[in-house]
Scaffold this motif. Sequence first.
Motif, short mmCIF file in Angstrom:
data_model
loop_
_atom_site.label_atom_id
_atom_site.label_comp_id
_atom_site.label_asym_id
_atom_site.label_seq_id
_atom_site.Cartn_x
_atom_site.Cartn_y
_atom_site.Cartn_z
N ARG A 151 0.80 -1.25 -0.06
CA ARG A 151 0.04 0.08 -0.17
C ARG A 151 1.10 1.35 0.14
N PRO A 152 0.68 2.22 -1.02
CA PRO A 152 1.59 3.53 -0.92
C PRO A 152 0.96 4.51 0.20
N ARG A 153 1.88 4.86 0.72
CA ARG A 153 1.70 6.05 1.83
C ARG A 153 1.63 7.46 0.91
N VAL A 154 0.47 7.93 1.01
CA VAL A 154 0.54 9.11 0.09
C VAL A 154 0.28 10.42 0.87
N SER A 155 -0.24 10.50 2.37
CA SER A 155 -0.44 11.76 3.17
C SER A 155 0.60 11.98 4.51
N THR A 156 1.47 10.75 4.68
CA THR A 156 2.50 10.79 5.68
C THR A 156 3.89 10.42 4.99
N CYS A 157 4.88 11.05 5.73
CA CYS A 157 6.23 10.99 5.34
C CYS A 157 6.38 9.43 5.40
N VAL A 158 7.10 8.71 4.34
CA VAL A 158 7.35 7.53 4.57
C VAL A 158 8.72 7.40 5.31
N SER A 159 9.25 8.32 5.44
CA SER A 159 10.64 8.32 6.27
C SER A 159 10.40 8.60 7.79
N CYS A 160 9.70 9.81 8.26
CA CYS A 160 9.64 10.07 9.54
C CYS A 160 8.24 10.16 9.93
N GLY A 161 7.10 9.83 9.08
CA GLY A 161 5.85 9.72 9.47
C GLY A 161 5.13 11.17 9.84
N ALA A 197 0.20 16.58 -6.44
CA ALA A 197 -0.52 16.18 -5.20
C ALA A 197 -1.89 15.74 -5.55
N THR A 198 -2.43 16.29 -6.68
CA THR A 198 -3.56 15.90 -7.26
C THR A 198 -3.74 14.40 -7.28
N THR A 199 -2.46 13.84 -8.17
CA THR A 199 -2.57 12.25 -8.26
C THR A 199 -2.52 11.63 -7.08
N LEU A 200 -1.63 12.12 -5.96
CA LEU A 200 -1.70 11.41 -4.76
C LEU A 200 -3.23 11.28 -4.11
N LEU A 201 -4.02 12.58 -4.27
CA LEU A 201 -5.08 12.60 -3.69
C LEU A 201 -6.11 11.47 -4.34
N TRP A 202 -6.07 11.41 -5.70
CA TRP A 202 -6.82 10.42 -6.48
C TRP A 202 -6.10 9.05 -6.06
N VAL A 203 -4.96 8.72 -5.83
CA VAL A 203 -4.84 7.08 -5.49
C VAL A 203 -5.48 6.96 -4.18
N GLN A 204 -5.41 8.21 -3.15
CA GLN A 204 -6.00 7.88 -1.80
C GLN A 204 -7.31 7.67 -1.83
N THR A 205 -8.07 8.41 -2.88
CA THR A 205 -9.68 8.49 -3.03
C THR A 205 -9.94 7.01 -3.51
N LEU A 206 -9.21 6.55 -4.45
CA LEU A 206 -9.67 5.29 -5.17
C LEU A 206 -9.16 4.13 -4.40
N LEU A 207 -8.24 4.27 -3.33
CA LEU A 207 -8.16 3.21 -2.42
C LEU A 207 -9.21 2.90 -1.55
N GLY A 208 -9.86 4.08 -1.17
CA GLY A 208 -10.96 3.99 -0.38
C GLY A 208 -12.45 3.63 -0.59
N GLN A 209 -12.64 3.93 -2.11
CA GLN A 209 -14.02 4.01 -2.62
C GLN A 209 -14.28 2.61 -3.26
N PRO A 210 -15.53 1.79 -2.96
CA PRO A 210 -15.97 0.69 -3.75
C PRO A 210 -16.31 0.98 -5.24
#
Length: 255
Positions: A151-161, A197-210
């Motif tokens: 699972r990609p992390r899109v809204s928190t830093c993968v290094s420090c959180g 950032a818009t792309t990351l927002l869409w990744v986050q959205t599609l991950l959570g939607q049926p």
Amino acid sequence: MATPTKSCRVLVVRKTKLRETDLIITFLHEDGSLGQAVARGARKPGNTFASRLEYFCLADVLIAKGRGLPIVTEARCVNAHARLREDVLFNAASSPILDALAKCGQPDLPVPRLFDMACAALDELCACQEDDAPAICAAFLVKLFAMLGFRPRVSTCVSCGAQVPLEHGAWRDFSFVEGGAVCIDCRSHVQTQRIEATTLLWVQTLLGQPFARVRDSHVPLQASFAVLHFAHQWFREHMGLNLKSLNFLLTSGLF
């Protein structure tokens, strides 16, 4: 003594020629594992296997033990998903799903909910409008990453959180190597690239939607293809895969 058989419901994801008239069918079991069986005579004109074991078919099959691979003795088509074979646009948008299943699935390794997720995606592709098909494919691919533990992390830093704010129109540092977004403080010691950032927002959205919600949301084509490009790079970095069907979708100009 009769050969023991077992009944199972499968999704056909790949077919390989075997000798002059036979096929090796690769399918996804209901438990999410991959399997293979030989369909004897399936390449003969008029053979019933030809229509019941096509790509995208959901089928109930009887499988008998063979000397090598098991043998399909009976097959009944439950859902042909015919639109995905007969329409070039829908075929292009749905083929990466089968390609990903064939390459990411493992024999005798169940993946809970994978079968149901794949069937749900194909059902929605059969029911959606043309411009919504790429979004459903993109949603399936990013959900697949999460299901397989990537699972990609899109809204928190993968290094420090730390939180990484995502605003439309902004650009953010992202590390495909490390698997997520990177904050300003950490980007100097992590290999990153700039991504909208818009792309990351869409990744986050599609991950959570049926998938039904994805279909009804009418995701813009530009956003769908941005996520598909993201998925293409994610496949290469984390799974070492180059999906030819996804390459075709991204470069064909069909949408």
